[in-house]
Design a protein around this motif. Structure first.
Motif, PDB file in Angstrom:
ATOM      1  N   ILE A  56      63.143 -53.812 -29.091  1.00  0.00           N
ATOM      2  CA  ILE A  56      64.036 -53.712 -27.931  1.00  0.00           C
ATOM      3  C   ILE A  56      64.343 -55.109 -27.404  1.00  0.00           C
ATOM      4  N   GLY A  57      63.319 -55.949 -27.342  1.00  0.00           N
ATOM      5  CA  GLY A  57      63.515 -57.310 -26.868  1.00  0.00           C
ATOM      6  C   GLY A  57      64.501 -58.089 -27.724  1.00  0.00           C
ATOM      7  N   LYS A  58      64.454 -57.901 -29.025  1.00  0.00           N
ATOM      8  CA  LYS A  58      65.359 -58.627 -29.918  1.00  0.00           C
ATOM      9  C   LYS A  58      66.816 -58.251 -29.670  1.00  0.00           C
ATOM     10  N   GLU A  59      67.043 -57.023 -29.248  1.00  0.00           N
ATOM     11  CA  GLU A  59      68.415 -56.603 -28.938  1.00  0.00           C
ATOM     12  C   GLU A  59      68.994 -57.409 -27.784  1.00  0.00           C
ATOM     13  N   TYR A  60      68.118 -57.840 -26.874  1.00  0.00           N
ATOM     14  CA  TYR A  60      68.561 -58.572 -25.685  1.00  0.00           C
ATOM     15  C   TYR A  60      68.168 -60.053 -25.730  1.00  0.00           C
ATOM     16  N   ASN A  61      67.637 -60.503 -26.862  1.00  0.00           N
ATOM     17  CA  ASN A  61      67.135 -61.879 -26.995  1.00  0.00           C
ATOM     18  C   ASN A  61      66.038 -62.170 -25.971  1.00  0.00           C
ATOM     19  N   ILE A  62      65.126 -61.214 -25.835  1.00  0.00           N
ATOM     20  CA  ILE A  62      63.995 -61.344 -24.917  1.00  0.00           C
ATOM     21  C   ILE A  62      62.706 -61.415 -25.735  1.00  0.00           C
ATOM     22  N   PRO A  63      61.887 -62.445 -25.539  1.00  0.00           N
ATOM     23  CA  PRO A  63      60.639 -62.565 -26.295  1.00  0.00           C
ATOM     24  C   PRO A  63      59.553 -61.634 -25.761  1.00  0.00           C
ATOM     25  N   LEU A  64      58.732 -61.143 -26.669  1.00  0.00           N
ATOM     26  CA  LEU A  64      57.562 -60.360 -26.284  1.00  0.00           C
ATOM     27  C   LEU A  64      56.346 -61.276 -26.325  1.00  0.00           C
ATOM     28  N   VAL A  65      55.669 -61.387 -25.186  1.00  0.00           N
ATOM     29  CA  VAL A  65      54.451 -62.189 -25.082  1.00  0.00           C
ATOM     30  C   VAL A  65      53.266 -61.227 -25.048  1.00  0.00           C
ATOM     31  N   MET A  66      52.344 -61.377 -25.999  1.00  0.00           N
ATOM     32  CA  MET A  66      51.202 -60.469 -26.088  1.00  0.00           C
ATOM     33  C   MET A  66      49.899 -61.182 -25.748  1.00  0.00           C
ATOM     34  N   ASP A  67      49.131 -60.571 -24.855  1.00  0.00           N
ATOM     35  CA  ASP A  67      47.769 -61.022 -24.575  1.00  0.00           C
ATOM     36  C   ASP A  67      46.857 -60.294 -25.558  1.00  0.00           C
ATOM     37  N   ASN A  68      46.335 -61.037 -26.518  1.00  0.00           N
ATOM     38  CA  ASN A  68      45.530 -60.442 -27.587  1.00  0.00           C
ATOM     39  C   ASN A  68      44.046 -60.754 -27.426  1.00  0.00           C
ATOM     40  N   THR A  69      43.632 -61.021 -26.187  1.00  0.00           N
ATOM     41  CA  THR A  69      42.252 -61.425 -25.914  1.00  0.00           C
ATOM     42  C   THR A  69      41.230 -60.434 -26.460  1.00  0.00           C
ATOM     43  N   ALA A  70      41.484 -59.140 -26.280  1.00  0.00           N
ATOM     44  CA  ALA A  70      40.491 -58.122 -26.642  1.00  0.00           C
ATOM     45  C   ALA A  70      40.477 -57.788 -28.129  1.00  0.00           C
ATOM     46  N   SER A  71      41.467 -58.262 -28.873  1.00  0.00           N
ATOM     47  CA  SER A  71      41.548 -57.848 -30.283  1.00  0.00           C
ATOM     48  C   SER A  71      41.961 -58.989 -31.207  1.00  0.00           C
ATOM     49  N   PRO A  72      41.230 -60.124 -31.170  1.00  0.00           N
ATOM     50  CA  PRO A  72      41.641 -61.290 -31.960  1.00  0.00           C
ATOM     51  C   PRO A  72      41.523 -61.119 -33.464  1.00  0.00           C
ATOM     52  N   ILE A  73      40.672 -60.236 -33.928  1.00  0.00           N
ATOM     53  CA  ILE A  73      40.489 -60.027 -35.362  1.00  0.00           C
ATOM     54  C   ILE A  73      41.202 -58.769 -35.835  1.00  0.00           C
ATOM     55  N   THR A  74      41.139 -57.739 -35.035  1.00  0.00           N
ATOM     56  CA  THR A  74      41.631 -56.434 -35.482  1.00  0.00           C
ATOM     57  C   THR A  74      43.141 -56.276 -35.395  1.00  0.00           C
ATOM     58  N   CYS A  75      43.821 -57.159 -34.643  1.00  0.00           N
ATOM     59  CA  CYS A  75      45.276 -57.043 -34.516  1.00  0.00           C
ATOM     60  C   CYS A  75      45.942 -58.411 -34.615  1.00  0.00           C
ATOM     61  N   ASN A  76      47.079 -58.457 -35.308  1.00  0.00           N
ATOM     62  CA  ASN A  76      47.906 -59.662 -35.396  1.00  0.00           C
ATOM     63  C   ASN A  76      49.273 -59.338 -34.790  1.00  0.00           C
ATOM     64  N   PRO A  77      49.473 -59.595 -33.500  1.00  0.00           N
ATOM     65  CA  PRO A  77      50.727 -59.227 -32.835  1.00  0.00           C
ATOM     66  C   PRO A  77      51.968 -59.873 -33.443  1.00  0.00           C
ATOM     67  N   ILE A  78      51.834 -61.089 -33.962  1.00  0.00           N
ATOM     68  CA  ILE A  78      52.990 -61.772 -34.551  1.00  0.00           C
ATOM     69  C   ILE A  78      53.512 -60.989 -35.751  1.00  0.00           C
TER      70      ILE A  78
END
Length: 252
Positions: A56-78
C-alpha cells in the motif's frame, strides 16, 4: 512518543489497526510521510502484515519503517518490503543489559526522490550542506538510495548529538556475535514457558504466537516469523487486574 511527544512537536500520528491492512490506506493523505509498525507488537503478539502494508505504501511512495526489536533472527522485514528497519540494541542484540542504544538499517530499496512533496527534507536543498539535495546527491555519490540514513547521520546526529559511545558499541558488537545462539535458546525457553502456562488453571489466556486461533493470525505467524515464534509470551489471570497486581507484588 507517538501519542504525546510528537504531537507536541507538531507531528500528527494516526493509529491504524493492522488486522486489516487497508486501514492504513484509509488514514493516508497528502501529508503522510511514513508508516511505522512493530514486527511482533506487545501485548497481543500478532505478527504485523509487513508485505501488505508495504505494498500500500508503494502505491503512495510512502516508506514502511519496521521496529524489529523483538524478532531480529526470526523475521527479515526488508525481505517483505520494509524500507527502513530499526532495533533497540539494548534488548536481544546486546543481550546483557550493559548498554543503551539503537540502530537504523536502510534497505537501499526505497527511492526517496519519487515524491519530493511527500519527502521534502530529503529533496529540498539543505542550507547547512551547501544546498545539496540528499535524495539526489547520495545515490549519485554512493550508488544506492540510502539518503534516509545518510541524512540522519549528517544532520540529526550532528545537531542533536545522539551518538553512541565507543564502549556501548563494543558491547553491542560482542552481543551480536552470540545473537543467533542466544535467540534460539530464548525461543525454546519461551515455548516451554508458554506450554507450562497453558496447563495452569489460574490462567485464562496465554498470549503466544504459536497459540493463535484466528486463521489470519496463524497465516501471518507462519509467513513472517519464519525461524520461530519469537521470545515473548504473555498471560491473563483469573481475577483480572487485581489478580495481576497481587501476582506482581508476590514476585521475588
Amino acid at each position: 512518543l507517538f501519542a504525546n511527544t510528537l504531537k507536541q512537536l507538531g507531528i500528527e500520528v494516526r493509529f491504524a489497526d493492522p488486522k486489516d491492512p487497508e486501514n492504513f490506506r484509509k488514514l493516508t493523505d497528502d501529508k503522510t510521510r511514513a508508516y511505522y509498525a512493530e514486527t511482533l507488537p506487545n501485548p497481543k503478539l500478532k505478527a504485523f502484515p509487513i508485505e501488505e502494508v508495504a505494498s500500500i505504501g508503494k502505491e503512495y511512495n510512502i516508506p514502511l519503517v519496521m521496529d524489529n526489536t523483538a524478532s531480529p533472527i526470526t523475521c527479515n522485514p526488508i525481505k517483505h518490503g520494509a524500507a527502513i528497519v530499526v532495533h533497540s540494541l539494548t534488548k536481544y542484540i546486546g543481550g546483557h543489559g550493559t548498554s543503551i542504544g539503537g540502530v537504523i538499517i536502510d534497505s537501499g530499496l526505497f527511492d526517496w526522490t519519487l515524491d519530493p512533496k511527500r519527502q521534502p527534507l530529503l529533496n529540498d536543498p539543505d542550507p547547512s550542506y551547501w544546498g545539496i539535495s540528499f535524495g539526489k546527491a547520495v545515490p549519485e555519490v554512493l550508488g544506492v538510495p540510502i539518503a534516509y540514513t545518510v541524512r540522519a547521520r549528517f544532520v540529526l546526529l550532528r545537531d542533536l548529538g545522539s551518538a553512541i559511545s565507543p564502549t556501548n558499541s563494543f558491547h553491542f558488537i560482542q552481543g551480536l556475535e552470540t545473537l543467533p545462539l542466544r535467540y534460539k535458546v530464548h525461543q525454546e525457553n519461551t515455548e516451554k514457558v508458554a506450554n507450562f502456562l497453558n496447563t495452569r488453571s489460574e490462567i485464562t489466556n496465554v498470549i503466544y504466537p504459536g497459540f493463535h486461533k484466528n486463521a489470519e493470525d496463524i497465516s501471518r505467524t507462519k509467513k513472517y516469523l519464519e525461524k520461530g515464534n519469537g521470545p515473548l509470551v504473555g498471560f491473563e489471570l483469573k481475577g483480572g487486574k487485581e489478580a495481576g497486581q497481587q501476582f506482581i507484588d508476590n514476585l521475588k
